[in-house]
Scaffold this active site. Structure first.
Site, PDB file in Angstrom:
ATOM      1  N   PHE A 159       4.079  38.111 -15.531  1.00 29.04           N
ATOM      2  CA  PHE A 159       3.009  37.153 -15.256  1.00 29.04           C
ATOM      3  C   PHE A 159       2.331  37.552 -13.946  1.00 29.04           C
ATOM      4  O   PHE A 159       2.954  37.532 -12.889  1.00 29.04           O
ATOM      5  CB  PHE A 159       3.497  35.700 -15.159  1.00 29.04           C
ATOM      6  CG  PHE A 159       2.346  34.752 -14.935  1.00 29.04           C
ATOM      7  CD1 PHE A 159       1.602  34.279 -16.011  1.00 29.04           C
ATOM      8  CD2 PHE A 159       1.949  34.391 -13.656  1.00 29.04           C
ATOM      9  CE1 PHE A 159       0.489  33.454 -15.809  1.00 29.04           C
ATOM     10  CE2 PHE A 159       0.836  33.568 -13.446  1.00 29.04           C
ATOM     11  CZ  PHE A 159       0.112  33.098 -14.527  1.00 29.04           C
ATOM     12  N   ASP A 164       4.323  42.506  -6.960  1.00 28.02           N
ATOM     13  CA  ASP A 164       3.688  41.188  -7.035  1.00 28.02           C
ATOM     14  C   ASP A 164       4.721  40.163  -6.583  1.00 28.02           C
ATOM     15  O   ASP A 164       5.592  39.743  -7.338  1.00 28.02           O
ATOM     16  CB  ASP A 164       3.222  40.899  -8.467  1.00 28.02           C
ATOM     17  CG  ASP A 164       2.565  39.522  -8.581  1.00 28.02           C
ATOM     18  OD1 ASP A 164       2.644  38.728  -7.623  1.00 28.02           O
ATOM     19  OD2 ASP A 164       1.985  39.236  -9.651  1.00 28.02           O
ATOM     20  N   LYS A 207       0.378  32.076  -3.150  1.00 26.49           N
ATOM     21  CA  LYS A 207       1.131  30.824  -3.169  1.00 26.49           C
ATOM     22  C   LYS A 207       1.634  30.362  -1.793  1.00 26.49           C
ATOM     23  O   LYS A 207       0.874  29.791  -1.041  1.00 26.49           O
ATOM     24  CB  LYS A 207       2.276  30.926  -4.183  1.00 26.49           C
ATOM     25  CG  LYS A 207       1.732  31.041  -5.610  1.00 26.49           C
ATOM     26  CD  LYS A 207       2.732  30.769  -6.699  1.00 26.49           C
ATOM     27  CE  LYS A 207       2.035  30.633  -8.045  1.00 26.49           C
ATOM     28  NZ  LYS A 207       2.287  31.689  -9.007  1.00 26.49           N
TER      29      LYS A 207
END
Ligand code: PLP
Length: 425
Positions: A146, A231, A272
């Protein structure tokens, strides 16, 4: 009174259903306040937040230091665009480069934008530094990844829900199985620019690879002059019990890392929790030998690097160091899995618990298309804890890292009680 309040949450849900695109399927709870590890719904009911906005709120809701930085900066200057300099960006970039031990940062806003930026950077590096033939650059990705929702990023996805009827897709993407070094070696070649990988696959259900996966993947990448791009949008910023899940020789303040450093990715992608969940802030970090391919006009963003984001992200990262959140996540994570393991051993409902730091998941003993995990999350909500299934039968547990030991044990009690009730029902 209770009836009026009930109407309030129903009204909020009805408004979203009527006026918002149906691109999410939220748990039926309407939140209006957050503080630390807690959130409150419009009826004033208090819950433990066990999702932390997909690990964006690692520092806890409305952390006073971060909100203080936000409100101070909001009264001075919020956005200049990069057409002009601002007095916060340079200081922030210096701070970030020191914190994560990279030469340079490219500031963006959302996680998806940072991943897109990394892919663009890798391709340009591939043509200009590695000498890949024009138009041929490839990026290797992992199955069940993802990385976000843009066209290029979903071109790397094998999730039919995320990809169906969104084509045509971006070429030059090579998927391989996760945690499979032989497949990585086999996919290498002179036209490969980068390997894009999550150190732990969060959305896929907290898939933790072999302990030396990132290290050995990096060795393979180095041998073929391929960039390792981590990531860490979800795993980064202390979530997994160290500053970064693939943490290398970072020079972060206060020796923020716990665990043995494994690897320093060539390209580090953050989002985030870099803002403590206050604003969309993301970043791509790399050393000069890579980042120098980016020249004026090549890439940009109106909001990327805005002074408000710089002030907020600086405070958010200071909180991570000052409150030793990596160590906390490591300690509490061990305690959580130990306690959950006891539940696994006595429950027919839970197959296993896995994770690292405070990024954990339980696998429910039912088929992937069953509604059992969803129903358990509804029952957890009734008992005062908010969590959500990731994939079908998997429930992710990722509370804010500012949780105390007592609060964590309280939460384990709620989970135990809920699973027990559920088993009887
Ligand atoms: C959430 C996430 C993204 C995308 O971030 P957005 O801010 O939602 O665009 C990318 N990669 C990973 C690993 C994520 O968890």
């Amino acid at each position: 009174m209770a009836v009026i309040e009930k109407q309030q949450s129903e009204k909020a849900m009805a408004l979203e259903a009527r006026y918002g695109a149906h691109n999410y399927h939220p748990l039926p709870v309407v939140l209006s306040k957050g503080e630390g590890v807690y959130v409150w719904d419009v009826d004033g009911r208090k819950y433990y937040d066990f999702l932390s906005a997909y690990s964006a709120v690692n520092q806890g809701h409305c952390h006073p230091k971060i909100i203080g930085a936000l409100t101070r900066q909001a009264q001075e200057l919020t956005l200049t665009s990069r057409a002009f300099y601002n007095d916060k960006l340079g200081e922030y970039e210096k701070f970030l480069c020191g914190y994560f031990a990279y030469d340079k940062v490219l500031p963006m806003n959302t996680g998806a934008e940072a991943v897109e930026t990394a892919i663009k950077l890798a391709r340009k590096w591939g043509y200009e530094k590695k000498g890949i033939q024009e138009g041929k650059a490839k990026v290797i990705v992992c199955l069940n990844n993802f990385h976000g929702r843009t066209i290029t990023i979903i071109s790397a996805s094998n999730d039919p829900v995320a990809t169906e009827n969104f084509g045509p897709f971006t070429p030059g993407i090579v998927p391989i199985p996760y945690n499979d070094l032989e497949a990585l070696e086999a996919a290498m070649g002179s036209d490969v620019a980068a390997f894009l990988v999550e150190p732990i696959q969060g959305e896929a259900g907290v898939n933790v690879p072999d302990a030396d996966y990132m290290k050995r993947a990096h060795e393979i990448c180095k041998a073929h002059n391929v960039l390792l791009m981590a990531d860490e949008v979800q795993t980064g910023i202390a979530r997994t019990g160290r500053l970064l899940a693939s943490c290398g020789n970072c020079a972060c303040p206060e020796k923020n890392c716990s665990g043995t450093p494994e690897v320093k990715p060539d390209v580090l992608i953050l989002g985030k929790a870099i803002s403590g969940g206050v604003l969309p802030v993301s970043a791509v970090l790399a050393d000069d030998r890579i980042m120098e391919v980016i020249r004026p006009g090549n890439h940009g963003s109106t909001f990327g690097g805005n002074p408000l984001a710089c002030a907020v992200a600086t405070a958010a990262l200071q909180v991570v160091a000052e409150e030793r959140l990596a160590e906390k996540a490591d300690e509490l994570g061990r305690l959580f899995r130990e306690k959950m393991q006891e539940i696994v051993e006595t429950s027919d409902l839970v197959r296993l618990v896995r994770g690292k730091g405070l990024l954990n998941a339980i696998v429910i003993d039912d088929s992937e298309d069953s509604s059992t995990a969803w129903d358990i999350c509804l029952a957890l909500k009734e008992n005062g804890l908010l969590a959500k299934p990731t994939h079908g039968n998997i429930i992710r547990f990722a509370p804010p890292l500012v949780m105390t030991r007592e609060q964590l044990l309280d939460c384990v009690g709620i989970i135990r009680k809920t699973l027990r009730e559920f088993q009887k029902a």
